[in-house]
Enzyme design. Structure first.
Site, PDB file in Angstrom:
ATOM      1  N   ASP A 263       8.555  -5.301  -9.246  1.00 13.13           N
ATOM      2  CA  ASP A 263       7.520  -4.746  -8.412  1.00 13.13           C
ATOM      3  C   ASP A 263       7.816  -5.977  -7.031  1.00 13.13           C
ATOM      4  O   ASP A 263       7.234  -6.800  -7.061  1.00 13.13           O
ATOM      5  CB  ASP A 263       6.088  -4.871  -8.813  1.00 13.13           C
ATOM      6  CG  ASP A 263       5.096  -4.138  -7.970  1.00 13.13           C
ATOM      7  OD1 ASP A 263       5.473  -3.906  -6.692  1.00 13.13           O
ATOM      8  OD2 ASP A 263       4.058  -3.860  -8.493  1.00 13.13           O
TER       9      ASP A 263
ATOM     10  N   GLY B 154       0.816  -1.145   0.017  1.00 15.44           N
ATOM     11  CA  GLY B 154       0.001   0.097  -0.103  1.00 15.44           C
ATOM     12  C   GLY B 154       0.883   1.241   0.014  1.00 15.44           C
ATOM     13  O   GLY B 154       0.309   2.475   0.035  1.00 15.44           O
TER      14      GLY B 154
ATOM     15  N   GLY C 204       2.886   2.372  -2.614  1.00 15.06           N
ATOM     16  CA  GLY C 204       2.800   3.027  -3.761  1.00 15.06           C
ATOM     17  C   GLY C 204       3.921   2.086  -4.731  1.00 15.06           C
ATOM     18  O   GLY C 204       4.253   2.958  -5.716  1.00 15.06           O
ATOM     19  N   LYS C 205       4.248   1.026  -4.555  1.00 13.07           N
ATOM     20  CA  LYS C 205       5.061   0.250  -5.377  1.00 13.07           C
ATOM     21  C   LYS C 205       4.544   0.162  -6.989  1.00 13.07           C
ATOM     22  O   LYS C 205       5.319   0.587  -7.786  1.00 13.07           O
ATOM     23  CB  LYS C 205       5.613  -1.206  -4.814  1.00 13.07           C
ATOM     24  CG  LYS C 205       6.455  -1.210  -3.437  1.00 13.07           C
ATOM     25  CD  LYS C 205       6.665  -2.470  -3.105  1.00 13.07           C
ATOM     26  CE  LYS C 205       5.422  -3.404  -2.862  1.00 13.07           C
ATOM     27  NZ  LYS C 205       4.702  -2.839  -1.609  1.00 13.07           N
ATOM     28  N   SER C 206       3.415  -0.390  -7.022  1.00 15.17           N
ATOM     29  CA  SER C 206       2.706  -0.805  -8.049  1.00 15.17           C
ATOM     30  C   SER C 206       2.359   0.666  -8.791  1.00 15.17           C
ATOM     31  O   SER C 206       2.487   0.629 -10.213  1.00 15.17           O
ATOM     32  CB  SER C 206       1.426  -1.728  -7.863  1.00 15.17           C
ATOM     33  OG  SER C 206       1.753  -2.900  -7.257  1.00 15.17           O
ATOM     34  N   TYR C 207       1.961   1.533  -7.919  1.00 14.40           N
ATOM     35  CA  TYR C 207       1.499   2.851  -8.619  1.00 14.40           C
ATOM     36  C   TYR C 207       2.975   3.634  -9.353  1.00 14.40           C
ATOM     37  O   TYR C 207       2.856   3.850 -10.347  1.00 14.40           O
ATOM     38  CB  TYR C 207       1.261   3.791  -7.409  1.00 14.40           C
ATOM     39  CG  TYR C 207       0.467   5.119  -7.968  1.00 14.40           C
ATOM     40  CD1 TYR C 207      -0.939   5.131  -8.374  1.00 14.40           C
ATOM     41  CD2 TYR C 207       1.076   6.182  -8.143  1.00 14.40           C
ATOM     42  CE1 TYR C 207      -1.500   6.180  -8.820  1.00 14.40           C
ATOM     43  CE2 TYR C 207       0.773   7.494  -8.394  1.00 14.40           C
ATOM     44  CZ  TYR C 207      -0.517   7.473  -8.997  1.00 14.40           C
ATOM     45  OH  TYR C 207      -0.930   8.517  -9.454  1.00 14.40           O
TER      46      TYR C 207
ATOM     47  N   GLY D  32       5.279  -6.779  -0.529  1.00 19.38           N
ATOM     48  CA  GLY D  32       5.167  -6.018   0.586  1.00 19.38           C
ATOM     49  C   GLY D  32       6.338  -6.117   1.783  1.00 19.38           C
ATOM     50  O   GLY D  32       6.320  -7.455   2.129  1.00 19.38           O
TER      51      GLY D  32
HETATM   52  P1  ADP Z   1       1.871  -1.398  -3.252  1.00 17.94           P
HETATM   53  O1  ADP Z   1       1.914  -1.818  -4.647  1.00 17.94           O
HETATM   54  O2  ADP Z   1       2.945  -0.807  -2.753  1.00 17.94           O
HETATM   55  O3  ADP Z   1       0.960  -2.270  -2.507  1.00 17.94           O
HETATM   56  P2  ADP Z   1      -0.044   0.375  -4.664  1.00 17.94           P
HETATM   57  O4  ADP Z   1       0.825   1.028  -5.573  1.00 17.94           O
HETATM   58  O5  ADP Z   1      -1.226  -0.367  -4.886  1.00 17.94           O
HETATM   59  O6  ADP Z   1       0.731  -0.087  -3.280  1.00 17.94           O
HETATM   60  O7  ADP Z   1      -0.658   1.903  -3.970  1.00 17.94           O
HETATM   61  C1  ADP Z   1      -1.761   1.753  -2.932  1.00 17.94           C
HETATM   62  C2  ADP Z   1      -2.710   2.955  -2.994  1.00 17.94           C
HETATM   63  O8  ADP Z   1      -2.132   4.083  -3.180  1.00 17.94           O
HETATM   64  C3  ADP Z   1      -3.140   2.820  -4.563  1.00 17.94           C
HETATM   65  O9  ADP Z   1      -4.733   2.977  -4.601  1.00 17.94           O
HETATM   66  C4  ADP Z   1      -2.728   3.961  -5.342  1.00 17.94           C
HETATM   67  O10 ADP Z   1      -3.309   4.273  -6.269  1.00 17.94           O
HETATM   68  C5  ADP Z   1      -2.287   4.863  -4.141  1.00 17.94           C
HETATM   69  N1  ADP Z   1      -1.027   5.534  -4.516  1.00 17.94           N
HETATM   70  C6  ADP Z   1       0.308   5.102  -4.322  1.00 17.94           C
HETATM   71  N2  ADP Z   1       1.078   5.961  -4.584  1.00 17.94           N
HETATM   72  C7  ADP Z   1       0.630   6.917  -5.061  1.00 17.94           C
HETATM   73  C8  ADP Z   1       1.021   8.287  -5.571  1.00 17.94           C
HETATM   74  N3  ADP Z   1       2.238   8.661  -5.667  1.00 17.94           N
HETATM   75  N4  ADP Z   1      -0.033   9.275  -6.002  1.00 17.94           N
HETATM   76  C9  ADP Z   1      -1.456   9.097  -5.676  1.00 17.94           C
HETATM   77  N5  ADP Z   1      -1.865   7.820  -5.111  1.00 17.94           N
HETATM   78  C10 ADP Z   1      -0.950   6.928  -5.023  1.00 17.94           C
HETATM   79 MG    MG Z   2       1.365  -3.654  -5.518  1.00 21.11          MG
END
Ligand code: ADP
Ligand code: MG
Length: 559
Positions: A251, A107, A109-112, A254
């Site tokens: 990616d 959560g 922002g890795k995948s983001y 967690g």
């Molecule tokens: P992870 O892959 O690390 O588990 P995600 O990339 O899925 O986390 O991010 C979790 C949530 O936070 C998603 O809903 C994503 O859209 C939001 N998010 C993450 N990074 C950003 C960012 N830099 N700006 C806006 N939203 C973000």
């Molecule tokens: Mg992810």
């Protein structure tokens, strides 16, 4: 010491609704290349101690403040791509291997950062777009490019091909003195344009969340490795030469510790296995960081790095400590409630700065590998026949034989091992000798299998909209059946014409749900002549809009 340091970037995402609802405060600040974190006060009793170590400052190669989308300082997806992706793409074109990996708690922002969303693409799609733009502007009679991609997932130390549904079983990681560690039978699909790659990424991402029986676990606990193989073919002084470079975009799972999620007993043991790759990555990074600080090169090279202890580190051996230009993106949440995890990520990223890799331009690797493999095969075959003629006795099958490698070193191996090696070499040779036409034919066959597999899953792919993870327009569907609030991905189950069954994880139902009250056969959806109905199996609790139903209920008419 020669080489390049791993480039380390840290990005802070916006505080999210879940954190706000728990009254969380932002405790992270970004100033220039520094990230400053302030410990939250937990109770008045340890207030003094907390105050003493209240702020910690870390310095990185790049920092990205993405906390406030409206601020002028807000770091956009494009900024990350311009700073981190573009430079590596240049290097890939110059013949270097490159790697970007994203590290951080679920959560954060890795995948983001890596994939992004359809509206706000991340580094991987932006790199791919530019890749093809550049290929079309550089290609000509003298120089041509080919792109192949692979996409795999490591979950609980098992490797799964995300692009080829026919590859159902775990893939084996093998090692070869000529090629290094590689995934046997992993499909590498030829992609002539951006659209193809975009579609592969989408399909791969969908398989990541829908293919596994336990989706919630798998999506946050699995590592995804997307690789682009770029082959440049050029006539140099009248000689046809091939340069191959590889870009690995990772990616990671967690980074949160299993213990902090409260898992116990069997779950804990499973967790340990699930996290083996991640904990080994930690040990590899600290060993490499230590190596990076040793002044005498001969001392550094004698230090053992535990690459072999996990699938992830074994596969990324080169990206982490070998022939690669590597960038780490550490993603963090700004909220006080994530203090421990964030601090741990910042420390991890801090130690990664010390790692040095040794990137070299890959020259005509294919031809070189084929040559070396040929030599090895010849010497192996020769060994097989001479030893055969000397002894007819099967007892001698495990007799040791010395073989001389192309680099002059010798190795003692048994006859049985030689036979296995000959088989492995032959397979590798066949793969290296495939023509582009043959590779394209394989790609097409795999594409058909993928379409079929997605259809079986009840997932519909729309050519124009690419469905992605947006809700399909005219197809009835269910969304977000996950009970895990941490699961950020959107799950979509389309209800195809006909019957779609729903049951628990051990069932053969098309939609599998994981809750104690879900029966093996729970309910079914019928999409007949444009009318969608739901039918509960007797006694299985099924609700529509909060009301329990006992017999068939109309849900929707599809226009
Ligand atoms: P992870 O892959 O690390 O588990 P995600 O990339 O899925 O986390 O991010 C979790 C949530 O936070 C998603 O809903 C994503 O859209 C939001 N998010 C993450 N990074 C950003 C960012 N830099 N700006 C806006 N939203 C973000
Ligand atoms: Mg992810």
């Amino acid at each position: 010491m020669s080489g390049n340091n791993v480039v380390v970037a840290v990005r802070v995402r916006p505080i999210n609704a879940r954190e706000l609802s728990r009254d969380a405060k932002a405790i992270v600040q970004v100033h220039g290349d520094q990230v400053i974190i302030t410990a939250p006060f937990t109770s008045p009793r340890n207030g003094r101690r907390a105050l003493e170590s209240a702020t910690k400052t870390f310095t990185y190669d790049h920092t990205y403040d993405s906390m406030y989308p409206d601020h002028s300082s807000h770091a956009s997806q494009d900024k990350l791509y311009q700073d981190l992706g573009l430079g590596l793409l240049d290097k890939t074109f110059a013949g270097y291997n490159c790697c970007i990996f994203a590290y951080g708690q679920t959560g954060s922002g890795k995948s983001y950062a890596m994939m992004g969303t359809k509206e706000d693409k991340g580094i991987i799609p932006l790199i791919c777009e530019e890749l093809f733009r550049r290929i079309s502007s550089t290609s000509g009679a003298e120089i041509t490019f080919n792109v192949e991609v692979s996409y795999l997932e490591i979950y609980s130390e098992k490797v799964r091909d995300l692009l080829n549904p026919a590859n159902k079983t775990n893939l084996r990681i093998r090692e070869h003195p000529v090629t290094g560690p590689y995934v046997e039978d992993l499909s590498k699909l030829v992609t002539p344009n951006y659209c193809d790659i975009e579609r592969l990424i989408l399909e791969g991402n969908m398989r990541r969340t829908t293919g596994s029986t336990n989706m919630n676990e798998a999506s946050s606990r699995s590592h995804a490795v997307f690789s682009i193989l770029l082959t440049r073919r050029e006539m140099i002084a009248g000689v046809d030469t091939e340069f191959i470079s590889k870009m690995s975009l990772v990616d990671l799972a967690g980074s949160e510790r299993v213990s902090s999620t409260g898992a116990t007993g069997l779950r804990f043991r499973e967790g340990a296995e699930i996290n083996r790759s991640l904990s080994t990555l930690g040990r590899v990074i600290s060993a490499l960081a230590e190596q990076g600080t040793v002044r005498r090169p001969e001392l550094a090279s004698s230090m053992k790095v535990p690459y072999r202890d996990s699938v992830l580190t074994w596969l990324l051996k080169d990206s982490l400590g070998g022939n690669s230009l590597t960038t780490m993106i550490a993603t963090i949440s700004p909220a006080d409630i994530n203090y421990e995890e964030t601090l741990s990520t910042l420390r991890y990223a801090d130690s990664a700065k010390k790692i040095r890799t040794n990137a070299i331009v890959n020259e005509d690797q294919n031809t070189k590998m084929i040559r070396e493999l040929k030599l090895e095969l010849e010497s192996l075959r020769a060994r097989m026949t001479t030893s055969e003629s000397v002894k007819t006795n099967d007892m001698l099958a495990d007799q040791l034989i010395s073989i001389v490698r192309p680099d002059g070193s010798t190795q003692e191996i048994s006859k049985a091992e030689i036979a296995a090696r000959v088989e492995q070499d032959t397979k590798l040779m066949q793969e290296l000798n495939l023509t582009w036409e043959e590779k394209l034919a394989t790609t097409r066959r795999v594409q058909e299998e993928r379409d079929k597999a997605l259809e079986d899953l009840g997932i519909h792919l729309d050519d124009v909209n690419l469905i992605g993870l947006t809700t399909p327009k005219r197809i009835p569907h269910l969304i977000n059946l996950s009970e895990d609030p941490l699961l950020a991905e959107l799950l979509i189950y389309t209800l195809k014409p006909g019957i779609t069954t729903c049951g628990n994880l051990s069932s053969t139902a098309e939609i599998k749900l994981s809750a104690p009250s879900i029966r093996e056969q729970h309910c079914s959806f019928h999409n007949i002549d444009g009318v969608v109905t739901i039918e509960p199996i007797i006694d299985a609790t099924t609700m529509v809009n909060g009301q329990r139903i006992y017999k068939v209920r109309n849900l929707i008419r599809v226009e």
